[in-house]
Design a protein around this motif. Structure first.
Motif, mmCIF file in Angstrom:
data_model
loop_
_atom_site.group_PDB
_atom_site.id
_atom_site.type_symbol
_atom_site.label_atom_id
_atom_site.label_comp_id
_atom_site.label_asym_id
_atom_site.label_seq_id
_atom_site.Cartn_x
_atom_site.Cartn_y
_atom_site.Cartn_z
ATOM 1 N N ALA A 111 -24.832 49.296 25.710
ATOM 2 C CA ALA A 111 -23.929 48.543 24.847
ATOM 3 C C ALA A 111 -22.605 48.271 25.545
ATOM 4 O O ALA A 111 -21.749 47.604 25.003
ATOM 5 N N ASN A 138 -17.712 48.690 24.822
ATOM 6 C CA ASN A 138 -17.343 48.769 23.413
ATOM 7 C C ASN A 138 -18.522 49.261 22.605
ATOM 8 O O ASN A 138 -19.574 48.640 22.551
ATOM 9 N N GLN A 164 -27.542 45.536 17.071
ATOM 10 C CA GLN A 164 -28.226 44.367 17.601
ATOM 11 C C GLN A 164 -29.005 44.744 18.858
ATOM 12 O O GLN A 164 -30.135 44.322 19.064
ATOM 13 N N SER A 217 -25.677 39.718 30.131
ATOM 14 C CA SER A 217 -26.080 41.113 29.974
ATOM 15 C C SER A 217 -25.077 41.992 30.698
ATOM 16 O O SER A 217 -24.240 41.529 31.458
ATOM 17 N N LEU A 218 -25.181 43.272 30.462
ATOM 18 C CA LEU A 218 -24.220 44.216 31.023
ATOM 19 C C LEU A 218 -24.305 44.228 32.538
ATOM 20 O O LEU A 218 -25.368 44.380 33.107
ATOM 21 N N PRO A 273 -23.816 37.211 17.638
ATOM 22 C CA PRO A 273 -24.166 38.639 17.544
ATOM 23 C C PRO A 273 -25.563 38.940 18.087
ATOM 24 O O PRO A 273 -25.794 40.024 18.623
ATOM 25 N N THR A 332 -26.991 37.934 20.668
ATOM 26 C CA THR A 332 -27.007 38.121 22.112
ATOM 27 C C THR A 332 -26.654 39.558 22.466
ATOM 28 O O THR A 332 -27.033 40.056 23.516
ATOM 29 N N ALA A 333 -25.936 40.258 21.563
ATOM 30 C CA ALA A 333 -25.435 41.617 21.823
ATOM 31 C C ALA A 333 -24.669 41.649 23.138
ATOM 32 O O ALA A 333 -24.889 42.503 23.991
ATOM 33 N N PHE A 334 -23.758 40.701 23.308
ATOM 34 C CA PHE A 334 -22.954 40.614 24.532
ATOM 35 C C PHE A 334 -22.136 41.887 24.704
ATOM 36 O O PHE A 334 -21.441 42.316 23.788
ATOM 37 N N PRO A 335 -22.223 42.527 25.871
ATOM 38 C CA PRO A 335 -21.641 43.865 26.005
ATOM 39 C C PRO A 335 -20.111 43.928 25.996
ATOM 40 O O PRO A 335 -19.555 44.960 25.649
ATOM 41 N N ASN A 336 -19.420 42.857 26.385
ATOM 42 C CA ASN A 336 -17.959 42.934 26.411
ATOM 43 C C ASN A 336 -17.334 42.212 25.218
ATOM 44 O O ASN A 336 -16.503 41.323 25.392
ATOM 45 N N ALA A 337 -17.737 42.600 24.030
ATOM 46 C CA ALA A 337 -17.285 41.895 22.841
ATOM 47 C C ALA A 337 -15.762 41.864 22.735
ATOM 48 O O ALA A 337 -15.201 41.003 22.053
ATOM 49 N N ALA A 338 -15.092 42.802 23.439
ATOM 50 C CA ALA A 338 -13.622 42.828 23.385
ATOM 51 C C ALA A 338 -13.020 41.523 23.909
ATOM 52 O O ALA A 338 -11.913 41.144 23.509
ATOM 53 N N ASN A 353 -30.786 38.401 27.584
ATOM 54 C CA ASN A 353 -30.491 39.395 28.621
ATOM 55 C C ASN A 353 -31.722 39.805 29.410
ATOM 56 O O ASN A 353 -31.605 40.434 30.442
#
Lengths: 328, 585
Positions: free
Chosen positions: A39, A42, A50, B88-89, B163, B165-171, B225
């Motif tokens: 994840a 964050n 999700q 992705s991460l 949401p 996509t669960a993108f890792p850097n949501a910040a 991802n």
């Protein structure tokens, strides 16, 4: 023999299913949530949820089990969490590398080990025997990673930088960066050069063990009545040892082959790490640390299969060296 | 001769032939001549895409000049396992390959960390700071020949804020209106975002690479991802074109001859190879024997070996991380800032820095690293090792030792005993905990080092209902934009990363203001104030900012590395013709 082999393989199916089930539940119930690793920085609850949905981890465990088993039978092991690729592709990318390395190492180890064992047995209780025993014990008690580092130091670093040898071995990798531009023969040579040090470090330690077995076993055989008979009827010594002695002495050594095969697949992790050799051992350990459970389960299942195959292979080889053993 | 034996022989011979054939077959697979690549066995998507890239590359004219040519090899311990997919991460190394080599960001930063044009030619922010408009270059194409346009930028934003996509850097998107409402495509090369005003607005667009819409539009967001794009056939628009990958072993890139001159032009080297060598001793040998030209992040104890060698140079430069011992202010004996300050003062960090990092690093007293434009010069001297001062502070806080030797006690007869936890397998952290145990004993504090497996330790300190620790040895990596909200803001006290449990209105005010002040000149005094406050409160005993190291072969020219990363100047690296691979050896 074919029927016997088939029967053994069929018998292994429920065993492997049991192993698969056990693996699935052990890994699913192990602490640590894979989603939290992937994840990112964050740990927001929404992203985690999700992530779990995308990874298929949101379903109840029995549903996941049925689904996993079902797709496994169709040859689909799911997606790797860490590598973003189908597990099958991942495994097939790494498996050949391990097969090359451990195949060559195993071949070298058996050839070298048996040879040393035979020499020792034939020259039993002489200076040669004792000197070789010391050497063999030295390598037998040596950790392979240490040997690997010494080989790199001597045959790469010192050979090139200090002694300026015309030939030195690359310390890591499977091929050089210019591999594709080499002529066909050059490519084979390039691969062989890269294979030398890792295969040697693996083989030396194994060979030492095999030599001990071969020596002991051959010594016992050489004391048998039929050896005396063979000598008495005037056969040359090399025939006595080679045809009559060695063949019988190899039976316990072959048991080792069955045992070493799975060990070589999974136990090369240290060597693979030291030499930057992208193989199964490294893949498995990396995956464990990354909680990449789909890959770990597929690897573990593969290793379990290898144990079965290794044992079967050893049993079949018995019949080759020992005519008394038949599987009909 | 019995038939059985006959069969047996056949079997043995057959087996031998089979094994030989397998060996040769395996040895022969995966071969390709440079300039051609095999798409055999790749996913369908890649079989379509890669030939288009090859065709486009073949059409272009390669640059001429004496600096152009050669292969550079970079060695590091980890693979780019997550590939080159910006959705992705990606770890540090992967992100560097995305932003500096394969893909492009809208802006990049110069050595002073000031934003400079990159994919975006220019930009403007509306008066109220709620609309950010980028004007893109019109001469950038994807490696398959398609132009990069504003629609790619919008696509990247929409997918990254989806949401699913669960993108890792949501910040990145905390201040943006998510989805299609947050972005407008004004024309082919103009795009506008809607956002809330905040500081360092361009930082997101320095970090977020733009992804190709025409290739990924059809993929469902939840499967982005794991799309083969990331690992099997990435198509970017940056100075380097993806060529080949050997999993767990290497990645190969070639020059993008079409990269705009104004942005530095096509790279000098023909080919860039990233090699994975997991064992650092081996990697050092590779550097010393010419197998790799750059060794990314050697250990401090290898530094002197690299410096001693004639063929190679050692580079050291700022990095974005720091090492610290975090204190749990929720524990009564650690709630007083004077006690925490005394723990810092009683530890000889200079000595630890010398012995663990060979001196490659700087003493830290607050979590704003020296590369940052808001760094307060002199803050590194604020809490220099001073046992007398530590003793005085502890006495003042009510922890006394009448005999002047034993463990301190307070008025209620409680002893000043703390545990310091660290994770298994990290020797440096173990040594930090053990040295603190020895040194703090001198000022009458009993420290008990405790080791735990990482996942368990992480759970104990981050889960809000546990927080089961007094002190913990940790590392932290900041972004180029420093934001300690998650670490120290009182509103986050029940969130995972507020380990310290600190609640201070002064700190809150500074954190809140720093988040919205957009002008650097205006922000600098606030940053200074913030660091002074942290030094005073010592929610952590900050240890040091380790320097990043690199070993570089001297034949490689034009190498510059700084806090932006090892790969920031990779397009400018060049190798004199006589020193190129295949000639020197």
């Amino acid at each position: 023999m074919t029927r016997y082999a088939l029967r053994r393989l069929l018998g292994a199916v429920p065993l492997l299913l049991g192993v698969a089930t056990l693996l699935f539940f052990v890994f699913s119930l192990a602490p640590g949530d894979p989603a939290s690793i992937y994840a990112g920085s964050n740990l927001s609850a929404e992203v985690m949820d999700q992530m779990r949905r995308n990874m298929g981890l949101d379903r109840p465990i029995h549903e996941r089990y049925v689904r996993w088993m079902g797709s496994m039978f169709r040859g689909d092991f799911g997606y790797s969490f860490a590598r973003n690729e189908p597990v099958r592709d991942v495994v097939f990318q790494f498996l050949p590398n391990t097969l090359i390395l451990s195949g060559v190492a195993l071949g070298l180890a058996f050839a070298g080990g048996v040879l040393v064992g035979v020499v020792q047995a034939v020259r039993w209780n002489t200076l040669t025997d004792r000197a070789l025993s010391v050497v063999v014990l030295f390598f037998y008690s040596m950790p392979s990673f240490w040997l690997a580092l010494v080989l790199i130091l001597v045959f790469s670093l010192y050979a090139r930088n200090v002694w300026g040898w015309p030939i030195w071995f690359p310390p890591s990798g499977m091929v050089s960066v210019d591999h594709a531009a080499l002529p066909p023969l050059g490519r084979v040579l390039d691969r062989a050069m890269h294979l030398t040090l890792p295969a040697l470090s693996l083989a030396t330690v194994l060979a030492a063990g095999i030599a001990r077995y071969a020596r002991g076993s051959l010594l016992e055989v050489l004391g048998q009545d039929y050896i005396r008979t063979a000598r008495a009827k005037g056969l040359p010594e090399w025939r006595v040892v080679g045809a009559h002695g060695l063949r019988n002495a190899l039976i316990p050594v072959i048991t080792l082959l069955g045992l070493y095969l799975p060990v070589l697949m999974s136990g090369t992790v240290v060597i693979e790490t030291v030499f930057g050799w992208p193989g199964m051992g490294k893949l498995m350990v990396d995956s464990v640390f990354q909680r990449d459970t789909p890959v770990v389960m597929a690897c573990a299942l593969l290793f379990a299969g290898l144990v079965v195959v290794g044992n079967l292979l050893a049993d079949l080889l018995y019949s080759v060296v020992d005519p008394r053993i038949r599987y009909d | 001769m019995s038939p059985v034996l006959h069969h047996r022989r056949q079997w043995v011979v057959g087996g031998a032939i089979l094994i030989l054939a397998m060996g040769i077959g395996l040895a022969g697979c995966g071969e390709s001549v440079p300039g051609e690549r095999s798409v055999r066995g790749l996913p369908e998507f890649c079989q379509e895409v890669l030939p288009r890239v090859d065709a486009h590359l073949a059409e272009m004219e390669q640059p001429q000049g004496e600096r152009y040519g050669g292969t550079v090899v970079v060695g590091a311990i980890g693979d780019l396992a997550d590939g080159l997919n910006a959705f992705s991460l990606a770890d540090y190394t992967g992100a560097q390959h995305q932003t500096h080599m394969h893909l492009m960001t809208l802006v990049r930063v110069d050595e002073e960390l000031e934003p400079q044009p990159y994919l975006a030619r220019s930009w403007e922010l509306s008066e109220d700071g709620s609309e950010l408009t980028f004007h893109l270059r019109d001469d950038v194409t994807w490696h398959d020949g398609e132009p990069t346009t504003a629609r790619d930028v919008a696509f990247t934003f929409i997918r990254a804020t989806d949401p699913e996509t669960a993108f890792p850097n949501a910040a990145f998107w905390a201040n943006y209106t998510a989805g299609e409402d947050g972005v407008e495509v004004l024309d082919d090369y103009t795009v506008r975002f809607h956002l809330r005003p905040h500081s360092e607005i361009l930082d997101t667009w320095r970090a977020m690479p733009i992804m190709p819409r025409h290739l990924l539009e059809d993929a469902p967001p939840s499967e982005l991802n794991r799309h083969p794009f990331g690992t099997r056939c990435p198509v970017g628009n940056g100075p380097f074109v993806f060529f080949d990958r050997s999993p767990g072993a290497s990645w190969t890139f070639v020059r993008n001859p079409a990269f705009p001159q104004e942005l530095g032009g096509p790279p000098y080297v023909d080919r860039y190879v990233y090699r994975v060598v997991p064992e650092q001793t081996t990697l050092l040998t590779e550097l010393l024997t010419g197998g790799v030209d750059v060794y990314v992040s050697p250990t401090p104890d290898q530094a002197s070996r690299i410096e001693a060698e004639e063929e190679v140079d050692l580079l050291d430069f700022h990095f974005r991380s720091y090492v610290f011992v975090g204190w749990n202010a929720r524990r009564p004996h650690l709630s007083d800032p004077r006690v925490r300050r005394a723990l810092t003062l009683g530890t000889n960090r200079r000595e630890i820095l010398e012995s663990l990092y060979g001196g490659y690093g700087e003493i830290a007293n607050a979590g704003v690293p020296p590369f940052h434009w808001g760094y307060l010069d002199g803050i590194e001297e604020a809490l220099t090792f001073d046992r007398d001062e530590a003793d005085r502070l502890l006495d003042e806080a009510g922890w006394t030792r009448p005999d002047g030797t034993g463990i301190r006690e307070n008025g209620d007869g409680d002893r000043l005993e703390i545990s310091i936890k660290y994770n298994t397998g990290n020797q440096q952290r173990q040594q930090i905990a053990e040295v603190m145990q020895a040194q703090l004993r001198e000022i009458g504090v009993a420290v008990e080092p405790r080791v735990l497996e990482w996942a368990t330790l992480f759970d104990q300190i981050t889960s809000p209902d546990q927080r089961d620790f007094d002190g913990v040895v940790m590392g932290w990596v900041t972004e180029l934009k420093v934001d300690d909200h998650d670490l120290f803001h009182s509103s986050k006290v029940d969130q995972p990363f507020q380990w310290a449990g600190i609640q201070d209105s002064e700190l809150d005010r500074l954190l809140d203001t720093l988040q919205v002040v957009m002008d650097r000149e205006e922000a600098i005094p606030l940053w200074h104030e913030y660091q002074e406050r942290l030094a005073e409160l010592q929610p952590f005993t900050y240890f040091f900012y380790p320097q990043r190291l690199a070993g570089v072969n001297r034949r490689l020219q034009g190498v510059h590395m700084d806090v932006r990363g090892e790969w920031v100047s990779v397009a400018d690296w060049w190798i004199p013709e006589e020193a190129r691979r295949g000639r020197s050896r």
